[in-house]
Design a protein around this motif. Structure first.
Motif: not given
Length: 327
Positions: A10-28
């Motif tokens: 779950m932690v590893l999945a979070g590390l992969l998902a968070l930056p993808v969400w931030a990229l889509i949401a345009d939050q560098p």
């Protein structure tokens, strides 16, 4: 209760998902925060090799974190000024290549850990803690007086160093690079635990006399663990300096060493993903609570106190219902 392997996934999945969400949401900026958490986690994973497996409570690991940072700063500054580094007996060209800088940081930190370890690993308990603290402070005050590289003001690097095939100025690409190195360090930690070396080191932490009776040296086991630990923490220091494009004596401070221990305690001492969870929570609390009050450390202290009193295995132990090793 949740099995530890599911917590890790779950932690590893979070590390992969968070930056993808931030990229889509345009939050560098969120990606930058996540990068900081990953780098601090890498440094804590390094310390956890010595602390979690070997029981070596080091309050001087900032020495290796700072060595890695200054290795980056010195090489990059000489590349920036087109002036080679003159060591007296050898002239070394500067470099803006991350692989070269990482290798230099790892070697410098490993050598530093070897020297410090030879002088401190023979001791134990509070004596070991104070010796490592003393060495860390020696590096700190040396960096303050080192005017050639900024002294107390530190050293700025104007452009982030490069990696072949990537644009490291793009936040998501630099994050991916740091995450890959964190995963490599986690694999190294996992393999060390299951290896004969890791099993012998764990035995030396618990009952060193029994290890000696089978012909193994607890001193050598601890020393090698300390060197490997220092090398990984030094790599994190180089990445941290590259993230900020700035290196300063504060990287050597005892507060930095204490912060790394706090990350491990929050996540769980001896847990594979404990430092990762601790770093993520620390950076999140620093960001959210820091926006509410300048005294956010008070709340961090309350969290840490609660974990020490009621969750001896850290967050991982709380989720899995199992305490970690006692050191």
């Amino acid at each position: 209760m949740i099995a530890e392997r599911y917590v890790n996934l779950m932690v590893l999945a979070g590390l992969l998902a968070l930056p993808v969400w931030a990229l889509i949401a345009d939050q560098p900026f969120t990606i930058t925060l996540a990068t900081r958490a990953v780098i601090l986690a890498l440094a804590a994973v390094g310390l956890n090799i010595a602390l979690g497996i070997g029981g070596l409570v080091s309050l001087g690991h900032a020495a290796f974190f700072g060595l890695g940072g200054y290795a980056m700063g010195i090489l990059a500054s000489h590349a920036q000024s087109y002036a080679p580094l003159d060591l007296g007996f050898l002239t070394v060209p500067g470099s803006k290549s991350m692989p070269v800088i990482w290798l230099t940081a790892v070697v410098a930190s490993a050598l530093g850990a070897l020297v410090i370890g030879l002088l401190s690993v023979r001791s134990a308990g509070v004596y070991f803690i104070m010796l490592t603290l003393a060495f860390g402070q020696m590096f700190y005050y040396f960096a303050i007086s080192w005017s050639a590289y900024g002294g107390e003001d530190g050293l700025s690097i104007y452009v982030r160093n490069g990696f072949p095939g990537l644009n490291t100025l793009v936040p998501i690409q630099f994050y991916g690079l740091c995450l890959a190195l964190l995963c490599a360090a986690l694999v190294l930690n996992w393999r060390l635990r299951a290896s004969p070396f890791g099993l012998a080191l764990n035995a030396a932490r618990q009952v060193p006399q029994r290890v000696e009776t089978v012909g193994l040296s607890p001193f050598r086991l601890r020393l090698w663990a300390f060197v490997i630990s220092g090398a990984v923490t030094g790599l994190a220091g180089a990445l941290f300096a590259d993230l900020n494009r700035f290196v300063s004596p504060s990287m050597f401070s005892w507060q930095m060493s204490g912060e790394l221990i706090v990350l491990i305690v929050i996540g769980g001492v001896g847990r594979l993903f404990g430092p990762v969870i601790g770093a993520a929570l620390f950076v999140a609390l620093e960001h959210w609570l820091g926006g509410l009050t300048a005294f956010w450390h008070v709340w961090l202290g309350a969290v840490l106190l609660g974990i020490v009193l009621f969750a001896r295995g850290g967050v991982v132990g709380l989720l899995t219902g199992k305490d970690g090793p006692h050191v």
